[in-house]
Design an enzyme around this catalytic site. Structure first.
Site, PDB file in Angstrom:
ATOM      1  N   GLU A  79      -2.137  -8.956   4.437  1.00 16.13           N
ATOM      2  CA  GLU A  79      -1.789  -9.504   5.669  1.00 16.13           C
ATOM      3  C   GLU A  79      -3.295  -9.699   5.899  1.00 16.13           C
ATOM      4  OE1 GLU A  79      -0.793  -6.756   4.385  1.00 16.13           O
ATOM      5  OE2 GLU A  79      -2.014  -5.264   5.714  1.00 16.13           O
ATOM      6  N   HIS A 134      -3.757  -5.831   1.067  1.00 15.67           N
ATOM      7  CA  HIS A 134      -3.312  -5.787   1.684  1.00 15.67           C
ATOM      8  C   HIS A 134      -3.435  -7.442   1.814  1.00 15.67           C
ATOM      9  CE1 HIS A 134      -2.605  -2.043   3.623  1.00 15.67           C
ATOM     10  NE2 HIS A 134      -3.844  -1.438   3.130  1.00 15.67           N
ATOM     11  N   CYS A 184       1.114  -0.985  -0.220  1.00 18.46           N
ATOM     12  CA  CYS A 184      -0.329   0.048  -0.019  1.00 18.46           C
ATOM     13  C   CYS A 184       0.759   1.012  -0.055  1.00 18.46           C
ATOM     14  CB  CYS A 184      -0.668  -0.062   1.228  1.00 18.46           C
ATOM     15  SG  CYS A 184      -2.273   1.311   1.358  1.00 18.46           S
TER      16      CYS A 184
END
Ligand code: XMP
Length: 517
Positions: free
Chosen positions: A176, A174, A85
């Site tokens: 994660e 993202h 990001c």
């Protein structure tokens, strides 16, 4: 810890709400990850000797003047980089690509299609669209020299880019976040295929490393620990006991504001089952005396905290040759004070159980300061700490003192202990205790009329509360089935003398807090 130096992923935090998640995902995959701000100095960077670097997301825009940058030495180190990001935008900015600001945000789910398959996507079907989690308004419009597009979404033409020679991989989404398809695989590919890490962050290794470290730090000196009865301090006690045996002395101060049977439970778990030296100080009357006529919540907290420290110090002075004080600080407390936007007052003092008696001149031992709560729990299980203790809901340091509105008296404490006991017992009996993050009862200093048998009575009101939360910063109310609420209420009114009415608190956080005081 010795493990970390040989095999570590360094995460540079730019203030993303997901930074901790990145570290957890890397660790879940078996590699140690540590979070540092971009102010990390070159010497520390060298001493960490990371195998890979992750640049987190963050709220900044690279198009504005004052931004958090990646230190040059990191970008020139040749160590593989995964930039997520804002991290991706920083890379683009640094290598002279173009990032533009847009008022149009892409937030939430997006459909990502791979254009140039590469090692980061190893084992992922290039033809299948992936559902990914986005949270950005800026985007890369033109690639920096030497970079190739990884893939795109409907709104973002360059939703990922890489430079294989420089070993830099960037994602606008993202990986994660669990909502991202293949997120775990992507992180796995980065740490194992690109950074060539070895799997070493396992509970067994972590434990033996911690024990070795304690022995190295403490040698044959004595350590005291203020035991609260909660997960963190119990795990710390157990690790220390394994490392230094009877040179660990635990002090448990009964402030009279604990749950029903808590003192005997702690004695049973720590002393009898784990065989740890334990001094139990019954200080209930001291605390209750100090709390007489006090109704202000902050004053109560202060009195309870100060009294605790005073008693702890008195006890410690009686013991000879103590050099160390152990604390159950965990990693989120450490990160809070070192994040890119850190302010030194960020750490909540109430989470520093027991507070640190500053003038005691004891050296600190903090064996779990590098661990997340779920890792602490896993270690607790591996140490055979009873699961009822490992999975219990949090309980505040000042105990029932902040769950009794108004003055804390022994009769109010007695009422609340019994109410709390029934509440927790019923949640466990109905198998919903483990689905709730925290349940509690609150004593209200107001009376209401009730009727039991043929008699009217005028007794106290109690409130019960159950919330679900991940980080305790926000929380939603649990929708406990009505039948169970009914049973809890009827048991409380029937079994606890002095209570005529039970109400259920339906306030989320915010605007409410979890505790009432
Ligand atoms: P609040 O009430 O701030 O609580 O929403 C968030 C979490 O923190 C716990 N809490 C405390 N823990 N000492 C502690 O050790 C305290 O003084 C304290 N106050 C709140 C609370 O139980 C919840 O888990």
């Amino acid at each position: 810890m010795t493990l970390k130096t040989s095999n570590l992923v360094l995460i540079i935090d730019f203030g993303s709400q997901y930074t901790q998640l990145i570290a957890r995902r890397v660790r879940e995959n078996g590699v140690y990850a540590i979070i540092k701000s971009n102010k990390l100095g070159y010497k520390e960077f060298l001493s960490l000797d990371p195998k890979g670097i992750v640049l987190s997301g963050g709220p900044d825009s690279v198009t504005s003047k004052k931004i958090h940058k990646v230190p040059d030495y990191i970008l020139k180190s040749g160590i593989p980089i995964l930039a997520i990001c804002y991290g991706m935008q920083l890379i683009s900015h640094y290598f002279k690509g173009k990032v533009s600001s847009s008022v149009k945000k892409e937030f939430g789910h997006a459909s990502f299609s791979i254009k140039n398959h590469n090692i980061l996507f190893n084992g992922i079907n290039a033809k299948k669209k992936m559902n990914v989690w986005m949270s950005h308004s800026d985007k890369v419009d033109r690639l920096p020299n030497g970079f190739k597009v990884i893939g795109k979404t409907t709104n973002t033409k360059i939703a990922g880019m890489y430079n294989i020679k420089k070993k830099i991989f960037c994602l606008q989404f993202h990986p994660e976040v669990t909502h991202t398809d293949n997120g775990k695989k992507i992180i796995n590919n980065f740490i194992y295929k690109i950074c060539e890490c070895k799997k070493s962050w396992t509970i067994k290794n972590i434990m033996s490393d911690i024990i070795l470290d304690i022995r190295k730090q403490v040698s044959n000196k004595k350590v005291i620990l203020a035991l609260s009865g909660g997960v963190d301090s119990t795990v710390v006690a157990s690790l220390l006991h394994k490392a230094i045996g009877n040179n660990l002395i635990c002090i448990f101060i009964d402030n009279g504001l604990m749950r029903k049977d808590e003192v005997s439970e702690v004695k049973k778990n720590i002393s009898s089952e784990l065989g740890i030296k334990l001094i139990v100080v019954n200080a209930s009357s001291i605390f209750l005396n100090k709390l007489k006529h006090i109704v202000n919540p902050e004053k109560k907290r202060k009195i309870i905290g100060e009294t605790f420290i005073k008693i702890f110090e008195d006890q410690a002075k009686k013991l000879k040759n103590i050099e160390f004080l152990a604390q159950g600080t965990i990693y989120p407390d450490v990160i809070e004070s070192s994040s890119v936007n850190a302010k030194s007052d960020l750490i909540k003092s109430h989470h520093n159980v027991g507070g640190l008696p500053k003038n005691m001149k004891l050296k600190l031992v903090e064996p779990i300061r590098q661990l997340f709560k779920d890792e602490v729990r896993k270690i607790g299980r591996a140490l055979n700490i009873p699961s009822a203790l490992i999975d219990r809901h949090p309980f505040p340091g000042p105990g029932l003192g902040v769950r009794i509105i108004g003055e804390v008296t022994s009769s109010n404490v007695e009422i609340l202990k019994n109410v709390d006991y029934i509440l927790i017992q019923e949640l466990k009996n109905n198998s919903i205790y483990n689905k709730i993050s925290q349940a509690l009862a609150v004593f209200l200093p107001i009376k209401s009329v009730g009727v039991m048998g043929d008699k009217r009575h005028y007794s106290y009101v109690v409130s019960i509360r159950a919330v679900k939360t991940i980080d305790f910063m926000t929380a939603s109310v649990c929708e406990i089935p009505y039948k169970i609420l009914n049973k809890i209420s009827s048991r409380i009114v029937n079994e606890v003398p002095g209570v005529s009415r039970v109400v259920y608190d339906i306030t989320s956080k915010p605007p409410g807090t979890i505790e009432w005081e």
